[in-house]
Enzyme design. Structure first.
Site, short mmCIF file in Angstrom:
data_model
loop_
_atom_site.label_atom_id
_atom_site.label_comp_id
_atom_site.label_asym_id
_atom_site.label_seq_id
_atom_site.Cartn_x
_atom_site.Cartn_y
_atom_site.Cartn_z
N THR A 194 0.80 -1.22 0.00
CA THR A 194 0.00 0.00 0.00
C THR A 194 0.83 1.27 0.00
O THR A 194 0.35 2.33 -0.36
CB THR A 194 -0.86 0.02 1.27
OG1 THR A 194 0.01 -0.25 2.40
CG2 THR A 194 -1.93 -1.06 1.23
N ASN A 247 0.91 10.70 -0.52
CA ASN A 247 1.96 10.43 -1.51
C ASN A 247 1.30 10.26 -2.87
O ASN A 247 0.68 9.23 -3.15
CB ASN A 247 2.73 9.17 -1.12
CG ASN A 247 3.85 8.85 -2.11
OD1 ASN A 247 4.01 9.53 -3.13
ND2 ASN A 247 4.59 7.79 -1.83
N GLY A 249 -7.30 2.57 -0.24
CA GLY A 249 -6.92 1.20 -0.58
C GLY A 249 -8.01 0.44 -1.31
O GLY A 249 -7.74 -0.38 -2.18
N GLU A 250 -9.25 0.70 -0.94
CA GLU A 250 -10.34 -0.08 -1.51
C GLU A 250 -11.21 0.72 -2.47
O GLU A 250 -11.91 0.15 -3.31
CB GLU A 250 -11.17 -0.68 -0.37
CG GLU A 250 -10.35 -1.75 0.33
CD GLU A 250 -10.84 -2.13 1.71
OE1 GLU A 250 -11.58 -3.10 1.81
OE2 GLU A 250 -10.46 -1.46 2.68
MO1 MOS Z 1 -9.49 -4.76 3.33
S1 MOS Z 1 -10.76 -6.15 2.42
O1 MOS Z 1 -10.43 -4.36 4.69
O2 MOS Z 1 -8.04 -5.58 3.73
#
Ligand code: MOS
Length: 738
Positions: free
Chosen positions: A471, A630, A703-704
């Site tokens: 990440t 970043n 991230g999602e």
């Molecule tokens: Mo994410 S599916 O909460 O690692």
């Protein structure tokens, strides 16, 4: 004067380690006297083990032990957060195909694997319930609500409206459509692996995890020892996507074997084993019904979902609540979630659990409504733009989704789209454009502690037991440390991925950046305060005796009247090992605000006229995710999310055989993933509006967010290209033949 790296495109601080192969992943650890574990897995879907013949395996040269339910490793408390609620080897029950029924330990991996192949298992087989489709008519409400807390049904109805169906019936224009998607597996590049070392009554485990703190706790529980005696080391994680959040059973048997044998044990899952020993995304079926006035105003929205659940009795895959519930303004709404319990491995978190499936259904249905209304899909979404959580008065802390739509349309060239399917040929290909919305909750945790330490060598460490699963968290810690202390990035030493560091809630729910960023700010401020206190207290200090208020911290230096000294020199002069402070971050009030990240995807698809092959030509994503930390790694996150969405849309799906429960395509030849040749140029743009009601730094997670909506944008573009609407993922070429 140092310019803050916050928000700039910064190379990953761990980048050199990664590209040179120097970064040590769990399985890269080789220890003295280390032996190798190989897992034996159940080969029936349900039943009882009658007998296991391990004689030939035990006789194999180099084999140290063959553990089975008949010769078990004692394990105590099960799992922990999100993991299986049972312990392997403690009984002879087979709960699903492919769970651990044995562990062979040998001097080499090959010896262990070959010996495992010699073990004969007799089962009393019972019928396994493994068909999601067959279970749909008997779906039941989830226990404890879809996310654990919420009730599984929500109705919001305007005064005088008796039911959602009445509201739908009264609408001028309606669509009602059903969607399905198969089980998906995470397939992180790094398979799950565990290297366990028992020494001096302490357990050290090298194991890729999204949360070292919780992982240590889970392993300690299974071993029946205090969590303080388990040390999890996980500096680099080769992808997790939610499947390295829980503690899986291979870690437990591996650790128990290391303790029993007094030798380090390395157990690496084969790709096939990762499919059933660890978790997966539920199979999902959904229905969306939308009712609108002719001007496009939504008057009724009904979003119902059904997800498979396996051994954990839990699924986070609750799309109706995380998409239909939140995305559009409407007077009448019905949201519900049901589950189909199956004899399968654990349904677990997989990148945007709920949002990925939910947005496919909702955002495809919105496209279908746009077609029915003869309205532009972007206009339809703006017409129903929500500024408060539907059915409440609660506004978002910061929402600029409208800007995402407008800017995305502009960058992509949306105005060139013909609303008529099959209107844009390109040789043997039909071209089409589609769009969809991305949404993901902005989460943060109060459980995470960050320690900032100023050191006499002029560097500062920023430490917390969070994870970097690709990440960019190493670099986030460095950037936030540099920003908070006003020193160059090169002087910040990030530390993570170790359970001995200050505790972390873990890297999931896209919460890490919003969790650590304000905590680093706070810890840096406290460390500076501790530095000033030391400077005025210590007799050797040039600031000795001054009022602390007269001493100022400025970009790594302490300043007072005519004196200026860097913290490194000061600490050196005082013979100090350093000063430090540990803090948790602060966040916004959930009673007052809704917190989400948003985005819009625009996609151009080409579909081959004769073969039906769908190809992504280009993708534009505009994201509203607060202050970006970043720019370079954030772009990578969004690109990775888009690729994940392309996989969901066009390729991915696990096939579970009925009635055996066998995972039929549990390998990377038969489980298709998007590869380089499938990925077009991806244009990512961030709006960069700091969300300061959410936290003092104004950051939200990404991230999602990136994969939410991509499948719908692709499907909508395919419809625009071909006139064919596919509501069953993945959209493979057979579904696009006329
Ligand atoms: Mo994410 S599916 O909460 O690692």
């Amino acid at each position: 004067m140092t310019i803050s790296p916050l928000g700039r495109p910064v190379d990953r601080v761990d980048g050199r380690l990664k590209v040179t192969g120097a970064a040590k992943y769990a399985a890269d650890n080789a220890l003295d006297r280390m032996v190798h574990g190989y897992l034996l897995l159940s080969t029936v879907g349900r039943g009882t083990i009658r007998a296991m013949d391990v004689a030939a395996a035990e006789r194999s040269p180099g084999v140290l032990a063959v553990y089975t339910p008949f010769h078990p490793l004692k394990l105590f408390a099960a799992g922990g957060f999100g993991g299986p609620p049972w312990l392997p080897l403690q009984d002879r029950e087979v709960r699903h195909y492919g769970h651990i029924i044995g562990l062979v330990v040998a001097e080499t991996f090959e010896t262990a694997r070959d010996a495992a192949a010699l073990v004969r298992v007799d089962y009393d087989v019972r019928p396994a319930t493994v068909s999601f489709t067959d279970g749909i008519p008997n779906a039941v409400p989830p226990q404890g609500g879809p996310g654990g807390g919420e009730p599984p049904v929500l109705d919001v109805l305007a005064d005088g409206v008796p039911s959602i169906d009445a509201a739908l019936a009264a609408a001028e224009v309606r669509v009602s459509v059903s969607f399905s998607q198969p089980i998906e597996n995470h397939n992180a590049m790094e398979p799950h692996a565990s290297v366990a070392v028992w020494r001096d009554e302490r357990m050290t485990v090298y194991s890729g995890t999204q949360g070292a703190t919780g992982h240590a706790r889970g392993i300690a529980g299974a071993l029946g020892i205090d969590a303080a005696r388990v040390h999890v080391i996980s500096p680099h994680v080769g992808g997790g996507f939610g499947n390295k959040a829980a503690t899986w059973t291979h870690d437990l048997v591996s650790a128990a074997a290391a303790r029993a044998l007094g030798r380090p044990v390395k157990t690496v899952l084969t790709r096939e084993q990762t499919f059933t020993v660890t978790g997966h995304r539920s199979a999902v079926a959904q229905t969306v019904a939308l009712g609108a006035r002719r001007d496009g105003t939504l008057v009724a929205l009904k979003h119902e979902g059904i997800s498979s659940i396996g051994i954990t009795g839990f699924t986070p895959e609750n799309g109706p609540f995380t998409t239909g519930r939140v995305l559009y303004r409407t007077e009448n709404m019905h949201i519900s979630q049901k589950v189909v319990p199956l004899d399968l491995p654990a349904a677990t978190f997989m990148r945007a659990p709920g949002e990925a499936s939910g947005s496919f259904a909702l955002e495809t249905a919105m496209d279908e409504l746009a077609v029915a209304l003869r309205m532009d899909p972007v206009r339809l979404r703006l017409r129903n733009y929500a500024t408060v959580l539907p059915g409440t008065e609660r506004p978002w802390s910061s929402k600029h989704l409208d800007e995402c739509y407008q800017l995305g349309a502009q960058r992509f060239g949306w105005h060139r789209r013909s609303p008529t399917p099959r209107a844009t040929p390109d040789g043997d290909w039909l071209l089409g454009m589609g769009m969809a919305t991305a949404i993901y909750p902005a989460n943060r945790s109060d459980q995470t502690v960050v320690r900032v330490r100023l050191r006499p060598d002029g560097t500062a460490s920023v430490a917390t037991a969070t994870a970097d699963l690709g990440t960019g968290m190493w670099t986030v810690l460095a950037i936030m440390g540099a920003d908070s202390l006003g020193i160059p990035l090169s002087r910040v030493k990030p530390e993570l991925g170790d359970s001995l560091l200050p505790p972390s809630a873990g890297a999931f729910g896209s919460q890490s950046t919003a969790t650590v960023a304000p905590a680093i700010r706070a810890a840096a401020a406290s460390a500076i305060k501790a530095l000033i206190d030391l400077a005025v207290r210590d007799e050797r200090s040039p600031f000795h005796g001054l009022d602390p208020a007269a001493v100022r911290y400025d970009h790594g230096d302490l300043v007072a009247a005519d004196r200026r000294l860097s913290f490194g020199r000061l600490l050196g002069q005082l013979n100090s090992a350093g000063v430090e402070a540990s803090e948790r971050g602060t966040g916004g009030d959930p009673e007052r605000y809704e917190f989400h990240s948003f985005g819009a995807h625009f996609c151009e698809m080409a579909v081959h006229r004769r073969t039906g092959e769908p190809r992504v030509r280009r993708l534009t994503t505009v994201a509203d995710a607060g202050q970006i930390v970043n720019l370079k790694a954030a772009r990578s996150q969004m690109v990775g999310g888009a690729i994940f969405g392309i996989g969901q849309a066009l390729f991915e799906g696990s096939s579970v055989e009925v009635p055996s429960g066998r995972w039929a395509n549990a390998n990377l030849a038969d489980y298709l993933l998007a590869v380089n040749a499938d990925i077009p140029p991806i244009d990512v743009h961030f709006l960069n509006h700091p969300d300061t009601p959410f936290n003092p730094v104004g950051v939200r997670g990404i991230g999602e967010l990136g994969n939410v909506g991509v499948a719908a944008a692709i499907g909508n573009a395919i419809y625009n290209a071909t006139g064919i609407r596919v509501r069953d993922l993945p959209i493979t070429l057979d579904k696009l033949l006329d």
